[in-house]
Write an enzyme that holds these catalytic residues in place. Structure first.
Site, PDB file in Angstrom:
ATOM      1  N   LYS A   1       4.524  -9.174   6.086  1.00 45.28           N
ATOM      2  CA  LYS A   1       4.970  -9.475   4.721  1.00 45.28           C
ATOM      3  C   LYS A   1       4.175  -8.592   3.770  1.00 45.28           C
ATOM      4  CE  LYS A   1       3.731 -11.848   1.308  1.00 45.28           C
ATOM      5  NZ  LYS A   1       4.252 -11.016   0.205  1.00 45.28           N
TER       6      LYS A   1
ATOM      7  N   GLU B   1     -14.288  -9.558  -9.534  1.00 48.82           N
ATOM      8  CA  GLU B   1     -13.563  -8.322  -9.242  1.00 48.82           C
ATOM      9  C   GLU B   1     -12.510  -8.090 -10.327  1.00 48.82           C
ATOM     10  OE1 GLU B   1     -10.890  -8.471  -5.853  1.00 48.82           O
ATOM     11  OE2 GLU B   1     -11.659  -6.536  -5.191  1.00 48.82           O
TER      12      GLU B   1
ATOM     13  N   CYS C   1     -10.373  -1.995  -3.137  1.00 49.85           N
ATOM     14  CA  CYS C   1     -11.252  -3.118  -2.790  1.00 49.85           C
ATOM     15  C   CYS C   1     -12.710  -2.688  -2.742  1.00 49.85           C
ATOM     16  CB  CYS C   1     -10.822  -3.739  -1.471  1.00 49.85           C
ATOM     17  SG  CYS C   1     -10.669  -2.532  -0.152  1.00 49.85           S
TER      18      CYS C   1
ATOM     19  N   GLY D   1      -6.529 -15.635  -0.100  1.00 47.81           N
ATOM     20  CA  GLY D   1      -7.168 -15.616   1.209  1.00 47.81           C
ATOM     21  C   GLY D   1      -7.712 -16.981   1.602  1.00 47.81           C
TER      22      GLY D   1
ATOM     23  N   GLU E   1      -9.448  -9.868   4.993  1.00 44.32           N
ATOM     24  CA  GLU E   1     -10.081  -8.749   4.283  1.00 44.32           C
ATOM     25  C   GLU E   1      -9.866  -9.015   2.804  1.00 44.32           C
ATOM     26  OE1 GLU E   1     -11.800  -6.261   5.515  1.00 44.32           O
ATOM     27  OE2 GLU E   1     -11.475  -6.886   7.582  1.00 44.32           O
TER      28      GLU E   1
ATOM     29  N   GLU F   1       4.915  -8.311  -2.619  1.00 45.56           N
ATOM     30  CA  GLU F   1       6.225  -8.309  -3.291  1.00 45.56           C
ATOM     31  C   GLU F   1       6.290  -7.236  -4.378  1.00 45.56           C
ATOM     32  OE1 GLU F   1       3.915 -10.557  -3.096  1.00 45.56           O
ATOM     33  OE2 GLU F   1       3.898 -12.003  -4.724  1.00 45.56           O
TER      34      GLU F   1
ATOM     35  N   GLY G   1      -6.111  -9.199   0.907  1.00 43.47           N
ATOM     36  CA  GLY G   1      -5.717  -9.531  -0.457  1.00 43.47           C
ATOM     37  C   GLY G   1      -6.876 -10.159  -1.191  1.00 43.47           C
ATOM     38  N   GLY G   2      -6.560 -10.950  -2.204  1.00 45.08           N
ATOM     39  CA  GLY G   2      -7.589 -11.517  -3.056  1.00 45.08           C
ATOM     40  C   GLY G   2      -8.207 -12.787  -2.474  1.00 45.08           C
TER      41      GLY G   2
HETATM   42  P1  NAD Z   1      -3.102 -11.149  -3.459  1.00 47.27           P
HETATM   43  O1  NAD Z   1      -4.059 -12.049  -2.792  1.00 47.27           O
HETATM   44  O2  NAD Z   1      -2.491 -11.558  -4.723  1.00 47.27           O
HETATM   45  O3  NAD Z   1      -1.881 -10.820  -2.492  1.00 47.27           O
HETATM   46  C1  NAD Z   1      -2.084 -10.271  -1.200  1.00 47.27           C
HETATM   47  C2  NAD Z   1      -0.909 -10.654  -0.331  1.00 47.27           C
HETATM   48  O4  NAD Z   1      -0.957 -12.065  -0.105  1.00 47.27           O
HETATM   49  C3  NAD Z   1       0.450 -10.381  -0.954  1.00 47.27           C
HETATM   50  O5  NAD Z   1       1.344  -9.968   0.049  1.00 47.27           O
HETATM   51  C4  NAD Z   1       0.836 -11.732  -1.506  1.00 47.27           C
HETATM   52  O6  NAD Z   1       2.221 -11.902  -1.633  1.00 47.27           O
HETATM   53  C5  NAD Z   1       0.280 -12.649  -0.438  1.00 47.27           C
HETATM   54  N1  NAD Z   1       0.010 -14.025  -0.865  1.00 47.27           N
HETATM   55  C6  NAD Z   1      -0.228 -14.497  -2.116  1.00 47.27           C
HETATM   56  N2  NAD Z   1      -0.411 -15.846  -2.081  1.00 47.27           N
HETATM   57  C7  NAD Z   1      -0.312 -16.214  -0.780  1.00 47.27           C
HETATM   58  C8  NAD Z   1      -0.408 -17.458  -0.103  1.00 47.27           C
HETATM   59  N3  NAD Z   1      -0.631 -18.608  -0.747  1.00 47.27           N
HETATM   60  N4  NAD Z   1      -0.267 -17.482   1.238  1.00 47.27           N
HETATM   61  C9  NAD Z   1      -0.049 -16.332   1.917  1.00 47.27           C
HETATM   62  N5  NAD Z   1       0.082 -15.114   1.326  1.00 47.27           N
HETATM   63  C10 NAD Z   1      -0.055 -15.061  -0.010  1.00 47.27           C
HETATM   64  O7  NAD Z   1      -3.847  -9.753  -3.579  1.00 47.27           O
HETATM   65  P2  NAD Z   1      -3.306  -8.432  -4.283  1.00 47.27           P
HETATM   66  O8  NAD Z   1      -3.423  -8.675  -5.743  1.00 47.27           O
HETATM   67  O9  NAD Z   1      -2.011  -8.026  -3.691  1.00 47.27           O
HETATM   68  O10 NAD Z   1      -4.382  -7.367  -3.799  1.00 47.27           O
HETATM   69  C11 NAD Z   1      -5.578  -7.173  -4.432  1.00 47.27           C
HETATM   70  C12 NAD Z   1      -6.694  -7.827  -3.660  1.00 47.27           C
HETATM   71  O11 NAD Z   1      -6.724  -7.331  -2.321  1.00 47.27           O
HETATM   72  C13 NAD Z   1      -8.038  -7.511  -4.234  1.00 47.27           C
HETATM   73  O12 NAD Z   1      -8.834  -8.656  -4.275  1.00 47.27           O
HETATM   74  C14 NAD Z   1      -8.610  -6.503  -3.244  1.00 47.27           C
HETATM   75  O13 NAD Z   1     -10.006  -6.436  -3.252  1.00 47.27           O
HETATM   76  C15 NAD Z   1      -8.052  -6.981  -1.968  1.00 47.27           C
HETATM   77  N6  NAD Z   1      -8.065  -5.913  -0.967  1.00 47.27           N
HETATM   78  C16 NAD Z   1      -9.008  -5.965   0.023  1.00 47.27           C
HETATM   79  C17 NAD Z   1      -9.083  -4.938   0.953  1.00 47.27           C
HETATM   80  C18 NAD Z   1     -10.123  -4.945   2.045  1.00 47.27           C
HETATM   81  O14 NAD Z   1     -10.056  -4.130   2.950  1.00 47.27           O
HETATM   82  N7  NAD Z   1     -11.094  -5.836   2.021  1.00 47.27           N
HETATM   83  C19 NAD Z   1      -8.173  -3.891   0.885  1.00 47.27           C
HETATM   84  C20 NAD Z   1      -7.239  -3.871  -0.133  1.00 47.27           C
HETATM   85  C21 NAD Z   1      -7.192  -4.905  -1.049  1.00 47.27           C
END
Ligand code: NAD
Length: 501
Positions: A179, A390, A293, A237, A254, A182, A232-233
């Site tokens: 997934k 962040e 990140c 997470g 991550e 979006e 993700g965030g």
């Molecule tokens: P986000 O957490 O908003 O979304 C990440 C993904 O999770 C998306 O596909 C989103 O649709 C999905 N998601 C959202 N809510 C969810 C839920 N309740 N259950 C399951 N999936 C869900 O993050 P973002 O804004 O897309 O990305 C930015 C974040 O990602 C930043 O915090 C960044 O530091 C982190 N990031 C970390 C790394 C790493 O390697 N550590 C790499 C890239 C980005």
């Protein structure tokens, strides 16, 4: 690319969302829609998991020899090279990065596929023999695919993050449902197309485009999913980890970072050293508009060097050319969305209200799109939100130290622990400080490089588990101990059960 709106791939078939829902994909450069994708939901997700489950339990891929799995990954790498310009340009438009960054991303994705191909091909398929202390026992530990993997990825490096999950998952013999974010799903759809073109058996790769709180949440809780790997965030997470715990599935996270870039004055004692440290501090903080990140968003600098360093850094930050990533001379694109822009504006406003001194940027340039000028905030301290949280935008904060101990304490004073750097010409200090930093990656006199051969991931709230390297591969496998008794005989633990006669 597959027909617009048919961006869900389930068991070998491209299709629209069962509900018929669609989502417009926005070009962040001018805030206008330029593509439409399927907006999948829970029912689409259930179908995709069922397809991945059947492909794992009964399909060809988990039973394909390692050498053939490696060969397929290498074919994907060749296809990525063939389509480098097309995919790089699509990533540039979707995520708002420069074309050059888009191209580099495709190269890194190719390298990830090659790395995991080499890793799985070169290992001893017979497993690890264990000495059981007896000639009558044959004991071996083998590694098997974990099963159906749910892969959830963010919007900042959509294709790269997908490859760090897909390549090891497939190398290990798993099937998956991915997934993508979006906000930036387009290149992940293309990657699934390339996997199919390379000959991956149908059902092994499935994709559901759609939101996190429906598709992502369903994947994380689904009882037929064996592992969820999430990038993700912190907030999402945490929800994923909770769901994974309730259904007792393996989880790899991550998450974010608040990454220190520690500069000692001795690193800048020559004009070249000063130029390099300033240049790399700019790169650390502002590449991809800080939506990285591992962005070096906290400059922690030795006090006597501060004024000269910050003045030069701020001068150069003002010169960074913003614009559409495919236009000549453009060095930085916009933020990915209106929400990300508003978030960045709010952090800068809060920092100024808390006493930070604005040295560069601080607002939006004139014109359309989600652009924000590279911003340098001096006189920051640990009590400020902008230092602790962040931002994920082009905002660099400056703190100072007087002793090595203070530098280390500041650099470790974060709930995250993804990455950090130390700049010094003193080799002993470099190794001392690198040893003390509580971060998953530590750079000495550099910032940002990673290697597919080296584990990537975080201490603290930056995550659980690792990607890349042998450790990243291990996330996608289960260890199985096979213990064979070559001379079985009764144990006689229960005396009363002795055979008569
Ligand atoms: P986000 O957490 O908003 O979304 C990440 C993904 O999770 C998306 O596909 C989103 O649709 C999905 N998601 C959202 N809510 C969810 C839920 N309740 N259950 C399951 N999936 C869900 O993050 P973002 O804004 O897309 O990305 C930015 C974040 O990602 C930043 O915090 C960044 O530091 C982190 N990031 C970390 C790394 C790493 O390697 N550590 C790499 C890239 C980005």
């Amino acid at each position: 690319m597959t027909a617009a709106q048919q961006t869900i791939h389930v068991g070998g078939e491209w299709r629209a969302a069962l509900s018929g829902a669609m989502r417009e994909i926005i070009d962040p450069v001018d805030a206008t829609p330029f593509e439409v994708v399927a907006e999948g939901g829970v029912a689409d997700t259930d179908d995709a998991v069922a397809a991945a489950r059947a492909a794992f339990d009964f399909g060809a891929w988990p039973r394909t020899p390692a050498a053939e799995r490696a060969a397929l990954l290498r074919r994907v790498a060749v296809l990525l090279e063939r389509d480098r310009e097309r995919i790089g340009a699509l990533e540039s438009r979707d995520a708002g990065k420069t074309l050059q960054e888009g191209r580099v991303d495709v190269d890194c994705v190719r390298d990830a596929f090659r790395y995991f191909a080499d890793l799985v091909e070169n290992e001893d398929g017979g497993g690890r023999a264990v000495d059981a202390g007896s000639d009558e026992i044959r004991s071996v530990v083998v590694h098997e695919p974990v099963g159906v993997c749910a892969l959830i990825t963010p919007w900042n490096y959509p294709l790269l993050q997908a490859s760090w999950k897909i390549a090891p998952a497939l190398a290990a013999g798993n099937t998956f449902v991915i997934k993508p974010s979006e906000i930036t799903p387009l290149t992940t759809v293309v990657l699934v197309e390339l996997l199919l073109e390379a000959g991956l058996p149908l059902g092994a790769a499935n994709i559901v485009t759609g939101p996190g709180d429906t598709v992502g949440a369903r994947l994380a809780e689904h009882p037929q999913v064996d592992l969820v790997s999430f990038t993700g965030g912190l907030i999402s997470g945490t929800k994923v980890a909770r769901s994974a715990a309730d259904s007792v599935k393996k989880v790899a996270l991550e998450l974010g970072g608040k990454n220190p870039n520690v500069v000692f004055a001795d690193a800048c004692s020559t004009p070249e050293g000063f130029d390099t440290a300033v240049d790399q501090a700019l790169n650390a903080a502002f590449i991809h508009s800080g939506q990285v990140c591992s962005a070096g968003s906290r400059l922690i600098i030795e006090e006597p060097l501060r004024d000269r360093f910050v003045a030069e850094l701020s001068r150069r930050a003002e010169l960074i050319r913003l614009g559409r990533g495919t236009d000549a001379g453009v060095e930085c694109g916009p933020l990915v969305s209106a929400a990300q822009l508003a978030r960045t504006e709010a952090y800068v406003a809060s920092a100024l209200a808390e006493g930070a001194a604005l040295r560069a940027g601080g607002g939006r340039p004139a014109g359309p799109g989600y652009f924000f000028r590279p911003t340098v905030l001096d006189r920051c301290h640990r009590g400020m939100r902008v230092v602790r949280e962040e931002v994920f935008g082009p905002v660099l904060t400056v703190e100072t130290f007087r002793t090595e101990e203070e530098a280390v304490a500041l650099a470790n004073d974060t709930e995250y622990g993804l990455a950090g750097a130390v700049w010094t010409s003193d080799e002993h200090r470099a190794r001392r400080v690198a040893g003390l930093l509580r971060h998953g990656t530590v750079w000495i006199n550099d910032f940002h490089p990673y290697l597919p051969q080296a584990e990537w991931g975080g201490f603290g709230k930056s995550g659980i588990g690792r990607e890349l390297g042998p450790g990243g591969f291990a996330e996608y496998r289960e260890a199985k101990h096979i213990y064979q008794n070559l001379a079985p005989r009764p144990v006689r633990w229960f005396a009363g059960t002795t055979a008569k006669g």
